[in-house]
Design a protein around this motif. Structure first.
Motif, PDB file in Angstrom:
ATOM      1  N   ASP A  16     -28.567  23.976 -12.635  1.00 34.22           N
ATOM      2  CA  ASP A  16     -28.461  24.994 -13.679  1.00 34.22           C
ATOM      3  C   ASP A  16     -27.415  26.031 -13.270  1.00 34.22           C
ATOM      4  O   ASP A  16     -27.608  26.771 -12.318  1.00 34.22           O
ATOM      5  CB  ASP A  16     -29.822  25.675 -13.888  1.00 34.22           C
ATOM      6  N   ILE A  17     -26.315  26.058 -14.002  1.00 33.50           N
ATOM      7  CA  ILE A  17     -25.233  27.000 -13.708  1.00 33.50           C
ATOM      8  C   ILE A  17     -25.216  28.073 -14.788  1.00 33.50           C
ATOM      9  O   ILE A  17     -25.176  27.769 -15.973  1.00 33.50           O
ATOM     10  CB  ILE A  17     -23.871  26.280 -13.638  1.00 33.50           C
TER      11      ILE A  17
ATOM     12  N   GLU B 223     -10.322  30.642 -22.952  1.00 30.96           N
ATOM     13  CA  GLU B 223     -11.551  31.141 -23.580  1.00 30.96           C
ATOM     14  C   GLU B 223     -11.847  30.390 -24.875  1.00 30.96           C
ATOM     15  O   GLU B 223     -12.991  30.035 -25.147  1.00 30.96           O
ATOM     16  CB  GLU B 223     -11.423  32.633 -23.878  1.00 30.96           C
ATOM     17  N   ASP B 224     -10.808  30.160 -25.680  1.00 31.02           N
ATOM     18  CA  ASP B 224     -10.999  29.509 -26.973  1.00 31.02           C
ATOM     19  C   ASP B 224     -11.435  28.056 -26.855  1.00 31.02           C
ATOM     20  O   ASP B 224     -12.251  27.582 -27.647  1.00 31.02           O
ATOM     21  CB  ASP B 224      -9.718  29.590 -27.811  1.00 31.02           C
ATOM     22  N   CYS B 225     -10.904  27.336 -25.880  1.00 33.12           N
ATOM     23  CA  CYS B 225     -11.255  25.916 -25.784  1.00 33.12           C
ATOM     24  C   CYS B 225     -12.436  25.652 -24.851  1.00 33.12           C
ATOM     25  O   CYS B 225     -12.920  24.529 -24.770  1.00 33.12           O
ATOM     26  CB  CYS B 225     -10.041  25.077 -25.409  1.00 33.12           C
TER      27      CYS B 225
ATOM     28  N   GLU C 274     -24.159  25.475 -21.239  1.00 36.53           N
ATOM     29  CA  GLU C 274     -24.780  26.773 -21.538  1.00 36.53           C
ATOM     30  C   GLU C 274     -24.246  27.899 -20.661  1.00 36.53           C
ATOM     31  O   GLU C 274     -24.803  28.987 -20.642  1.00 36.53           O
ATOM     32  CB  GLU C 274     -26.301  26.676 -21.383  1.00 36.53           C
ATOM     33  N   THR C 275     -23.175  27.645 -19.934  1.00 32.06           N
ATOM     34  CA  THR C 275     -22.672  28.656 -19.005  1.00 32.06           C
ATOM     35  C   THR C 275     -21.795  29.698 -19.685  1.00 32.06           C
ATOM     36  O   THR C 275     -21.189  29.448 -20.720  1.00 32.06           O
ATOM     37  CB  THR C 275     -21.825  28.023 -17.874  1.00 32.06           C
ATOM     38  N   GLU C 276     -21.733  30.842 -19.050  1.00 30.64           N
ATOM     39  CA  GLU C 276     -20.820  31.904 -19.465  1.00 30.64           C
ATOM     40  C   GLU C 276     -19.529  31.742 -18.665  1.00 30.64           C
ATOM     41  O   GLU C 276     -19.561  31.419 -17.486  1.00 30.64           O
ATOM     42  CB  GLU C 276     -21.440  33.273 -19.159  1.00 30.64           C
ATOM     43  N   LEU C 277     -18.406  31.956 -19.315  1.00 30.62           N
ATOM     44  CA  LEU C 277     -17.112  31.908 -18.648  1.00 30.62           C
ATOM     45  C   LEU C 277     -16.618  33.321 -18.408  1.00 30.62           C
ATOM     46  O   LEU C 277     -16.614  34.150 -19.320  1.00 30.62           O
ATOM     47  CB  LEU C 277     -16.096  31.153 -19.506  1.00 30.62           C
TER      48      LEU C 277
END
Length: 113
Positions: free
Chosen positions: A25-26, A45-47, A59-62
């Protein structure tokens, strides 16, 4: 838009690392992108949502950190930002410089839950 292919390679690298280390789980992926790199942070960010769909990172945040494009002046030895100073040394105005940093594209951190 070469960003998608490069981003997918980074995601593959993260997935291999996670599997090898038992990470399932990241929460967050942190990338560092240099101001002088060929990568455009907005495009990353867009892709990102499309690139991580169906992967462990779905489900990760960048998070993206921008690294400065710095150079050292070959005439006077001062370090300066190329973009902010329009490719000329802030101290002496010389255009004779060597890049120190700013071309990077790196995975800085993988935050697991």
């Amino acid at each position: 838009m070469h960003e998608l292919g490069i981003l997918m390679g980074a995601i593959e690298t993260v997935e291999k690392f996670a599997k090898k280390n038992g990470v399932t789980d990241i929460q967050t992926l942190v990338l560092q992108i240099g101001e002088l790199s060929a990568m455009i942070p907005k495009y990353i960010e867009d892709c990102y949502p499309a690139a991580v769909a169906g992967t462990l990172l779905q489900e990760t945040e960048l998070k993206i950190e921008i690294l400065p494009g710095n150079a050292i002046c070959q005439s006077c030895g001062k370090v300066f930002n190329l973009i902010a100073n329009h490719d000329a040394c802030l101290s002496c105005g010389s255009g004779d410089w060597e890049i120190l940093c700013g071309k990077e594209f790196m995975i800085k951190e993988i935050v697991a839950c």
